[in-house]
Design a protein around this motif. Sequence first.
Motif, PDB file in Angstrom:
ATOM      1  N   UNK A  13       0.882  -1.163   0.000  1.00  0.00           N
ATOM      2  CA  UNK A  13       0.000   0.000   0.000  1.00  0.00           C
ATOM      3  C   UNK A  13       0.919   1.212   0.000  1.00  0.00           C
ATOM      4  N   UNK A  14       0.885   1.972  -1.092  1.00  0.00           N
ATOM      5  CA  UNK A  14       1.828   3.074  -1.262  1.00  0.00           C
ATOM      6  C   UNK A  14       1.102   4.369  -1.588  1.00  0.00           C
ATOM      7  N   UNK A  15       1.491   5.431  -0.892  1.00  0.00           N
ATOM      8  CA  UNK A  15       0.956   6.751  -1.201  1.00  0.00           C
ATOM      9  C   UNK A  15       1.625   7.224  -2.479  1.00  0.00           C
ATOM     10  N   UNK A  38       2.187 -10.671  -5.622  1.00  0.00           N
ATOM     11  CA  UNK A  38       2.735  -9.374  -5.244  1.00  0.00           C
ATOM     12  C   UNK A  38       1.837  -8.315  -5.872  1.00  0.00           C
ATOM     13  N   UNK A  39       1.144  -7.563  -5.029  1.00  0.00           N
ATOM     14  CA  UNK A  39       0.156  -6.592  -5.493  1.00  0.00           C
ATOM     15  C   UNK A  39       0.500  -5.200  -4.974  1.00  0.00           C
ATOM     16  N   UNK A  40      -0.046  -4.197  -5.648  1.00  0.00           N
ATOM     17  CA  UNK A  40       0.143  -2.830  -5.177  1.00  0.00           C
ATOM     18  C   UNK A  40      -1.192  -2.097  -5.178  1.00  0.00           C
ATOM     19  N   UNK A  41      -1.420  -1.351  -4.123  1.00  0.00           N
ATOM     20  CA  UNK A  41      -2.607  -0.504  -4.004  1.00  0.00           C
ATOM     21  C   UNK A  41      -2.096   0.914  -3.808  1.00  0.00           C
ATOM     22  N   UNK A  42      -2.432   1.778  -4.751  1.00  0.00           N
ATOM     23  CA  UNK A  42      -1.997   3.169  -4.673  1.00  0.00           C
ATOM     24  C   UNK A  42      -3.007   4.002  -3.894  1.00  0.00           C
ATOM     25  N   UNK A  43      -2.489   4.864  -3.064  1.00  0.00           N
ATOM     26  CA  UNK A  43      -3.297   5.795  -2.279  1.00  0.00           C
ATOM     27  C   UNK A  43      -3.061   7.193  -2.826  1.00  0.00           C
ATOM     28  N   UNK A  82      -7.917   2.179   5.686  1.00  0.00           N
ATOM     29  CA  UNK A  82      -9.102   1.659   4.987  1.00  0.00           C
ATOM     30  C   UNK A  82      -8.733   0.598   3.950  1.00  0.00           C
ATOM     31  N   UNK A  83      -7.516   0.644   3.428  1.00  0.00           N
ATOM     32  CA  UNK A  83      -7.079  -0.299   2.387  1.00  0.00           C
ATOM     33  C   UNK A  83      -6.472  -1.584   2.956  1.00  0.00           C
ATOM     34  N   UNK A  87       2.648  -4.310   3.199  1.00  0.00           N
ATOM     35  CA  UNK A  87       3.798  -3.426   3.339  1.00  0.00           C
ATOM     36  C   UNK A  87       3.312  -2.010   3.077  1.00  0.00           C
ATOM     37  N   UNK A  88       3.526  -1.113   4.030  1.00  0.00           N
ATOM     38  CA  UNK A  88       3.020   0.246   3.910  1.00  0.00           C
ATOM     39  C   UNK A  88       4.157   1.209   3.575  1.00  0.00           C
ATOM     40  N   UNK A  89       3.954   1.956   2.498  1.00  0.00           N
ATOM     41  CA  UNK A  89       4.886   3.011   2.089  1.00  0.00           C
ATOM     42  C   UNK A  89       4.124   4.328   2.206  1.00  0.00           C
TER      43      UNK A  89
END
Length: 156
Positions: free
Chosen positions: A6-8, A33-38, A62-63, A101-103
Amino acid sequence: MKILIIAVGTKMPKWVQEGFKEYQKRMPSNIQLLIKEIEPDKRSGKGGDEKSKEKEAKDIIAAIPKKAYIVALDERGNQYTSLELSKRFAAWQNVGSDIVLIVGGPNGLTDELRNMANELWSLSKLTLPHPLVRIFLAETIYRAWSIDMNLPYHRA
């Protein structure tokens, strides 16, 4: 097992997307391996940085999937060699839940997010550009997995 980053930050350059996808496709089918953009909050004048960080934290929280094991990337976290990270990776696989993993954004993470995390991980003492962190993180995860599997990708 899913590893969700989860990356801003959104609207990454094409080279970042391609670099991430390269390591994403190298992972075995049983590890996604996935990515969720914030969406980053718009910065606004005096006191805006802290408000932006709090808004981004709410969106990150929330994500996060329920029952996930949370690893926050933070300068206060532990630093690992590739071999040490492969052992952490093996431990993550035994957790029995998805790994998140939070970025954070340019202003970092809130205390709330750091306290929610099961562990803190520092990629480097250097300040890294956020687009590069995504590729670096994907490669590092692939390397940890390949070491754990005794593949020849990593050379000691």
